[in-house]
Design a protein around this motif. Structure first.
Motif, PDB file in Angstrom:
ATOM      1  N   LYS A   3       1.230  -1.151   0.265  1.00 60.44           N
ATOM      2  CA  LYS A   3       0.109  -0.097  -0.250  1.00 60.44           C
ATOM      3  C   LYS A   3       0.700   1.655   0.155  1.00 60.44           C
ATOM      4  O   LYS A   3       2.542   1.274   0.804  1.00 60.44           O
ATOM      5  CB  LYS A   3      -1.339  -0.153   1.446  1.00 60.44           C
ATOM      6  N   ASN A   5       0.836   4.956   1.599  1.00 62.56           N
ATOM      7  CA  ASN A   5       0.343   5.838   1.868  1.00 62.56           C
ATOM      8  C   ASN A   5       0.943   7.546   1.749  1.00 62.56           C
ATOM      9  O   ASN A   5       2.077   8.009   1.526  1.00 62.56           O
ATOM     10  CB  ASN A   5       0.609   5.744   3.413  1.00 62.56           C
ATOM     11  N   ILE A   6       0.521   8.433   1.346  1.00 64.30           N
ATOM     12  CA  ILE A   6       0.012   9.184   0.731  1.00 64.30           C
ATOM     13  C   ILE A   6       1.130  10.577   1.172  1.00 64.30           C
ATOM     14  O   ILE A   6       2.558  10.867   1.222  1.00 64.30           O
ATOM     15  CB  ILE A   6      -0.701  10.376  -0.072  1.00 64.30           C
TER      16      ILE A   6
ATOM     17  N   LEU B  50      -6.705   0.867  -9.609  1.00 63.81           N
ATOM     18  CA  LEU B  50      -6.359   1.480  -8.536  1.00 63.81           C
ATOM     19  C   LEU B  50      -6.875   1.707  -7.437  1.00 63.81           C
ATOM     20  O   LEU B  50      -8.131   2.772  -7.472  1.00 63.81           O
ATOM     21  CB  LEU B  50      -5.447   2.358  -8.355  1.00 63.81           C
ATOM     22  N   TYR B  52      -8.473   4.094  -4.126  1.00 61.28           N
ATOM     23  CA  TYR B  52      -7.548   5.204  -3.049  1.00 61.28           C
ATOM     24  C   TYR B  52      -8.290   5.508  -2.017  1.00 61.28           C
ATOM     25  O   TYR B  52      -9.811   5.620  -2.129  1.00 61.28           O
ATOM     26  CB  TYR B  52      -7.320   6.219  -4.012  1.00 61.28           C
ATOM     27  N   GLU B  73      -4.700   6.499   1.382  1.00 60.46           N
ATOM     28  CA  GLU B  73      -4.052   5.235   1.634  1.00 60.46           C
ATOM     29  C   GLU B  73      -4.393   4.702  -0.268  1.00 60.46           C
ATOM     30  O   GLU B  73      -5.168   4.601  -0.268  1.00 60.46           O
ATOM     31  CB  GLU B  73      -4.308   4.200   2.305  1.00 60.46           C
ATOM     32  N   MET B  74      -3.453   4.932  -0.903  1.00 55.11           N
ATOM     33  CA  MET B  74      -3.785   3.552  -2.419  1.00 55.11           C
ATOM     34  C   MET B  74      -2.607   2.138  -1.984  1.00 55.11           C
ATOM     35  O   MET B  74      -2.456   1.871  -1.780  1.00 55.11           O
ATOM     36  CB  MET B  74      -3.825   4.471  -3.140  1.00 55.11           C
ATOM     37  N   VAL B  93     -13.729   5.142  -1.922  1.00 58.92           N
ATOM     38  CA  VAL B  93     -12.948   5.389  -2.171  1.00 58.92           C
ATOM     39  C   VAL B  93     -13.109   5.738  -3.763  1.00 58.92           C
ATOM     40  O   VAL B  93     -14.458   6.028  -4.412  1.00 58.92           O
ATOM     41  CB  VAL B  93     -13.370   3.817  -2.724  1.00 58.92           C
TER      42      VAL B  93
END
Lengths: 119, 119
Positions: A3, A5-6, B50, B52, B73-74, B93
Motif C-alpha cells: 500500500k 500512504n500519501i 487502483l 484510493y 492510502e492507496m 473510495v
C-alpha cells in the motif's frame, strides 16, 4: 504490491515542481508533487492530465479563465490545452497521467524533469 | 472543464458497490464508490486497478494475504490478481482504471454494474 500512504510519501521530499512516481498502472503514472510559485505556460500535445489537490490551494490558469482547486478537488485538463499552475503557498498534488508525460509539456526549459524518482 | 469536488460528488449517491464515473482521461476512468460488506472474489484479466481510500477503512483480501487501507492510502492491484474488497463499515473510495473495467471482473453475478452513471 504494497500500500501507498500519501502523507508518508510526501514527507520524503521537499523540493518544488519535481514530481515523484508512486505507482504505475495501465501505462499511467500516479505522481506526487509539491508546488510553490508560478510554473511555466505549457500544454501536453498527447496526454490528458489530472490534478488532485491533497493540501493547499492551487490555481490553474488557462488563456481564458482560471480554476482554483482546494483539497479534495480535482481537474482533468485535456491534451492540447495551454495551462499554468500557480501556487501562492505550498500545494501538494497527486497527478494521474500517461507514463510519457513531461511536466513542462511543449515548453521545455529549466523546470523540465525527466527520469523521475520512484518512491 | 469544470473542477470536481469529491465530497460533493459523494453526496449525490448512497448505494453500495455501484461506482460512478467522475472523469475520463487517456482511456481511463476516475470513479467514486461507496462500499459496505463483502464483495465477490474476482480478477481483471486485462486491467490494473487502483483503490484510493477517501474515508473509512478498506480491507482488500488476496489469496495469500490482506491489505488494510485507511484514508489517504492507496493500492494498485495488477491485472490477473484475485482479490476481494471487504468493508466492515462504509468506505468511500476513488478508483483509477481503464474505461473497459467491469467491477466484478471475471466473476460476474448480481453485483455487476455496467453503463455507469456519470456524475
Amino acid at each position: 504490491m504494497d500500500k501507498i500512504n500519501i502523507a508518508e510519501k510526501l514527507a520524503l521530499f521537499s523540493d518544488y515542481w519535481n514530481p515523484r512516481v508512486v505507482a504505475e498502472l495501465n501505462g499511467q503514472h500516479v505522481k506526487l508533487a509539491k508546488l510553490k510559485g508560478d510554473f511555466v505556460w505549457h500544454k501536453h500535445d498527447h496526454e490528458d492530465e489530472l490534478f488532485y489537490v491533497i493540501s493547499g490551494e492551487l490555481k490553474i490558469e488557462f488563456r481564458d479563465k482560471a480554476v482554483c482547486l482546494k483539497p479534495g478537488e480535482m481537474l482533468a485538463i485535456p491534451k492540447g490545452v495551454e495551462h499554468r499552475p500557480v501556487a501562492e503557498e505550498e500545494v501538494c498534488v497527486m497527478l494521474f497521467e500517461p507514463v510519457s508525460t513531461i511536466n513542462t509539456g511543449d515548453a521545455g526549459g529549466e523546470l523540465t524533469r525527466t527520469d523521475l524518482d520512484i518512491l
